[in-house]
Design a protein around this motif. Structure first.
Motif, short mmCIF file in Angstrom:
data_model
loop_
_atom_site.label_atom_id
_atom_site.label_comp_id
_atom_site.label_asym_id
_atom_site.label_seq_id
_atom_site.Cartn_x
_atom_site.Cartn_y
_atom_site.Cartn_z
N LYS A 136 58.50 25.63 -18.89
CA LYS A 136 58.92 27.02 -18.79
C LYS A 136 59.09 27.41 -17.31
CE LYS A 136 56.60 28.62 -23.01
NZ LYS A 136 55.59 29.57 -23.57
N ILE A 137 60.23 28.01 -17.01
CA ILE A 137 60.52 28.48 -15.66
C ILE A 137 60.63 30.00 -15.69
CG2 ILE A 137 62.11 28.34 -13.71
CD1 ILE A 137 60.77 25.68 -14.35
N VAL A 138 59.88 30.67 -14.80
CA VAL A 138 59.91 32.13 -14.70
C VAL A 138 60.15 32.50 -13.24
CG1 VAL A 138 58.62 34.27 -15.00
CG2 VAL A 138 58.36 32.42 -16.67
N ASN A 139 61.14 33.35 -13.02
CA ASN A 139 61.47 33.79 -11.66
C ASN A 139 61.71 32.62 -10.72
OD1 ASN A 139 61.25 36.53 -12.39
ND2 ASN A 139 59.03 36.50 -12.02
N ASP A 140 62.38 31.60 -11.25
CA ASP A 140 62.77 30.42 -10.47
C ASP A 140 61.57 29.58 -10.03
OD1 ASP A 140 64.73 28.73 -9.51
OD2 ASP A 140 64.88 29.71 -7.56
N LEU A 141 60.44 29.72 -10.73
CA LEU A 141 59.25 28.93 -10.42
C LEU A 141 58.69 28.32 -11.70
CD1 LEU A 141 57.40 31.38 -7.99
CD2 LEU A 141 58.62 29.29 -7.34
N SER A 142 58.13 27.12 -11.58
CA SER A 142 57.50 26.48 -12.73
C SER A 142 56.20 27.19 -13.06
CB SER A 142 57.22 25.01 -12.43
OG SER A 142 56.45 24.43 -13.46
#
Length: 256
Positions: A136-142
């Motif tokens: 899962k990636i959120v706001n371009d971060l893992s």
């Protein structure tokens, strides 16, 4: 009290129903290019190794969509049946503009494949089961978290001779339907459908390729959003053997 709850339900039901009806289907159409090499090496009478590599891009090699590697061990009880299990890994490019972080996907798979003939037409059927762990990636971060799904795929493919000359191209028609299950699969048990039409060309007894158009329709997790990909597909197939074993016949079956 019961009467008050009943009135509340009568009031809320039309609002809920109205909200569901107003969720219109959203289709994102795009063009893609998909290239792969699919190998099959027979090292014993009933055993083989499969390995393939895939690259899919948006447009004509414009932006990356994914990189994909897969390997496995095959048990071959006879010339018509192959049973395979193995591991695969995908690097999925971000779809949001400005993002750069790829999402890793680890995958274990099991499949059974059978080839038959109807007259001069070769028919391949494949049933594949996959366990997938998608990062899962959120706001371009893992996030360090994974979404787990179990996906079942059924493929049927037809190689149809069009010309009398054996070295001439054959017509290929195939369709694959993919459904998946999991805790987070709520609105899209149907995952994808992949329809392919093209040609198969044999280069030599060990190497062949198919080339053509694939239409990929994928339902997103929201349930109302769809990707419709018009895909230019080029797949190479390399079959080989160790020592005196005959090269295995590799049909139109390798895909992500």
């Amino acid at each position: 009290m019961f009467r008050n709850k009943l009135k509340m339900l009568v009031f809320l039901f039309p609002l809920i129903a109205f909200g569901q009806v107003q969720t219109e289907k959203v289709i994102n159409e795009q063009t893609q290019t998909w290239v792969s090499i699919n190998t099959n090496t027979k090292f014993a009478e009933h055993w083989g190794i499969v390995a393939d590599a895939h690259i899919r891009t948006n447009g004509i090699f414009h932006d990356n969509n994914f990189y994909f590697l897969r390997g496995g061990i095959s048990y071959i009880p006879n010339s018509a049946v192959t049973i395979t299990g193995g591991y695969a890994h995908m690097w999925l490019a971000p779809t949001k503009e400005g993002w750069t972080t790829y999402s890793d996907e680890n995958r274990i798979y099991q499949q059974a494949q059978i080839t038959t003939k109807i007259g001069k037409v070769s028919v391949l059927q494949r049933l594949r089961n996959e366990q997938r762990w998608q990062e899962k990636i959120v706001n371009d971060l893992s996030t360090g978290e994974n979404r787990f799904t179990n996906r079942v795929r059924y493929l049927v493919s037809f190689n149809i001779p069009v010309f009398k000359k054996k070295t001439a191209p054959q017509l290929v028609l195939s369709d694959e339907i993919l459904i998946h299950f999991g805790k987070e699969v709520v609105y899209n048990t149907f995952d994808q459908n992949r329809l392919f039409i093209g040609i198969k060309q044999t280069i030599n007894p060990k190497l062949s390729f198919d080339f053509g158009y694939m239409n990929v329709c994928q339902q997103k997790y929201s349930g109302y959003q769809y990707d419709k990909n018009h895909t230019l597909r080029l797949f190479f197939y390399l079959s080989s053997s160790v020592k005196s074993h005959k090269p295995a016949v590799h049909h139109t079956s390798g895909d992500e």
